[in-house]
Scaffold this active site. Structure first.
Site, PDB file in Angstrom:
ATOM      1  N   LYS A  40    -124.067  12.303 -61.711  1.00 52.20           N
ATOM      2  CA  LYS A  40    -124.176  11.382 -60.568  1.00 52.20           C
ATOM      3  C   LYS A  40    -123.470  11.977 -59.346  1.00 52.20           C
ATOM      4  O   LYS A  40    -123.997  11.938 -58.228  1.00 52.20           O
ATOM      5  CB  LYS A  40    -123.585  10.016 -60.941  1.00 52.20           C
ATOM      6  CG  LYS A  40    -124.467   9.254 -61.927  1.00 52.20           C
ATOM      7  CD  LYS A  40    -123.791   8.042 -62.529  1.00 52.20           C
ATOM      8  CE  LYS A  40    -124.687   7.433 -63.613  1.00 52.20           C
ATOM      9  NZ  LYS A  40    -124.054   6.336 -64.362  1.00 52.20           N
TER      10      LYS A  40
ATOM     11  N   GLN B   8    -118.229   3.523 -64.940  1.00 54.69           N
ATOM     12  CA  GLN B   8    -119.114   4.004 -66.012  1.00 54.69           C
ATOM     13  C   GLN B   8    -118.861   3.247 -67.326  1.00 54.69           C
ATOM     14  O   GLN B   8    -117.723   3.110 -67.761  1.00 54.69           O
ATOM     15  CB  GLN B   8    -118.884   5.515 -66.219  1.00 54.69           C
ATOM     16  CG  GLN B   8    -119.794   6.152 -67.241  1.00 54.69           C
ATOM     17  CD  GLN B   8    -121.259   6.204 -66.817  1.00 54.69           C
ATOM     18  OE1 GLN B   8    -121.580   6.393 -65.652  1.00 54.69           O
ATOM     19  NE2 GLN B   8    -122.158   6.001 -67.757  1.00 54.69           N
TER      20      GLN B   8
ATOM     21  N   ASP C 191    -124.613  -0.275 -59.063  1.00 55.92           N
ATOM     22  CA  ASP C 191    -125.245  -0.282 -60.389  1.00 55.92           C
ATOM     23  C   ASP C 191    -126.111  -1.532 -60.559  1.00 55.92           C
ATOM     24  O   ASP C 191    -126.937  -1.602 -61.466  1.00 55.92           O
ATOM     25  CB  ASP C 191    -124.167  -0.282 -61.492  1.00 55.92           C
ATOM     26  CG  ASP C 191    -124.052   1.072 -62.197  1.00 55.92           C
ATOM     27  OD1 ASP C 191    -125.004   1.860 -62.119  1.00 55.92           O
ATOM     28  OD2 ASP C 191    -123.004   1.305 -62.827  1.00 55.92           O
TER      29      ASP C 191
END
Ligand code: NDP
Length: 296
Positions: free
Chosen positions: A58, A102, A125
């Site tokens: 990412k 994460q 997200d």
């Protein structure tokens, strides 16, 4: 005799490269207009190998499109309170457009509590209940969850018609299966499918998946979908990703999906590979969401 494969690849790498060219262009516009590039931060708690790989990918993707990125590594012994304090700092950081924490988190940290603490305007997200609610209501503000959004982008890129089709989604997690089923049933493009959502309590899964014009599999079970579970000419999207130990490889592992690629490809019209299918699309969606956050 084996059928001659007539499938076409839903190539997530190719699609994401095309989208990233556009994102880079728009990132430069944002930078010119406000004097700083879009900025994404990723928080990694602990040292899980797969999570580290995803987070590093990412960060690398940010650099490739001219975003600023920050990787914040915390030890596995970080407490929930410490992580909440960091989330609070990131929420207030005026130099930061969006951030992700994460998953999975160490067992002693409640992921729902962390997600709820993230400012929905920085939740790139798309996991915060406010953003999930906006998705369900079809509101344009807010952020769509990255993986389901990526699947939609991939279907659009390859011009896959979805209206009126029967879409079967295998898996009902909050981050993949459930939002995926909602997006495919929306009155939108792509969307307008008749959706069936299957899970571990579904009876005779094969009878359900064989009805799918579009089959999206996010069950987290290596190679569980075989050719006998797929209709001839179906569009098959494999979200699953598994690292399987393989000593013959330099890396020590190989990647598999939830779908037995070779045999299902012989029956499908379109299919995603693993790797190189949904994975790159998830990262690209994260970039798109960050760009949207930066535009305000
Ligand atoms: P979860 O484990 O949270 O959810 C799995 C879902 O599949 C559950 O709803 C479960 O049902 C269902 N399921 C499990 N076994 C079966 C079965 N035998 N038959 C039918 N349904 C079943 O996983 P995630 O949604 O987080 O992820 C799914 C997969 O996608 C994983 O392999 C993950 O690594 C991958 N992934 C890939 C991403 C990418 O970018 N490519 C991003 C995110 C995830 P129940 O609810 O009843 O338990």
């Amino acid at each position: 005799m084996m059928d001659v494969a007539t499938y076409q690849l839903l190539d997530g790498r190719r699609c994401s490269e095309a989208l990233k060219t556009r994102i880079a262009h728009e990132a430069a516009e944002v930078k010119a207009a406000r004097g700083r590039a879009p900025h994404l931060a990723a928080v990694l708690v602990g040292d899980d190998g797969a999570s580290r790989t995803y987070v590093e990918a990412k960060v690398k993707a940010c650099e490739a499109v001219g975003f600023r990125s920050s990787l914040i590594r915390l030890s596995a012994s970080t407490t929930e309170e410490e992580l909440l304090a960091l989330v609070d700092d990131l929420n207030r950081d005026a130099e930061l457009d969006g951030f992700i924490v994460q998953l999975p988190l160490p067992k002693h940290i409640d992921p729902d509590r962390i997600t709820l603490a993230i400012d929905p305007r920085k939740d790139v997200d798309g996991f915060h209940p406010v953003n999930i609610g906006r998705m369900v209501l079809g509101q344009k503000e807010g952020f769509l969850p990255a993986t389901p959004r990526g699947v939609c982008e991939l279907l659009t890129f390859y011009g896959i018609p979805t209206a009126g089709k029967h879409c079967v989604v295998v898996g009902r997690s909050n981050i993949v299966g459930t939002p995926m089923s909602i997006l495919m049933s929306r009155n939108a493009e792509p969307g307008n499918c008749t959706v069936t959502i299957a899970h571990s309590r579904t009876r005779d899964l094969a009878a359900i998946t064989r009805q799918a014009d579009i089959l999206i599999v996010a069950a987290g079970r290596p190679e569980m979908i075989g050719a006998d579970m797929v209709k001839e000419g179906a569009v098959v999207v494999d979200v699953g990703i598994h690292r399987i130990e393989d000593r013959s490889r330099k890396s020590g592992f190989r990647l598999l999906g939830d779908v037995r690629f070779a045999e299902v490809a012989a029956k499908a019209a379109w299919i995603t590979p693993v790797p190189g299918g949904v994975g790159p699309m998830t990262i690209t969606s994260l970039l798109q969401n960050t760009l949207k956050a930066a535009r305000g």
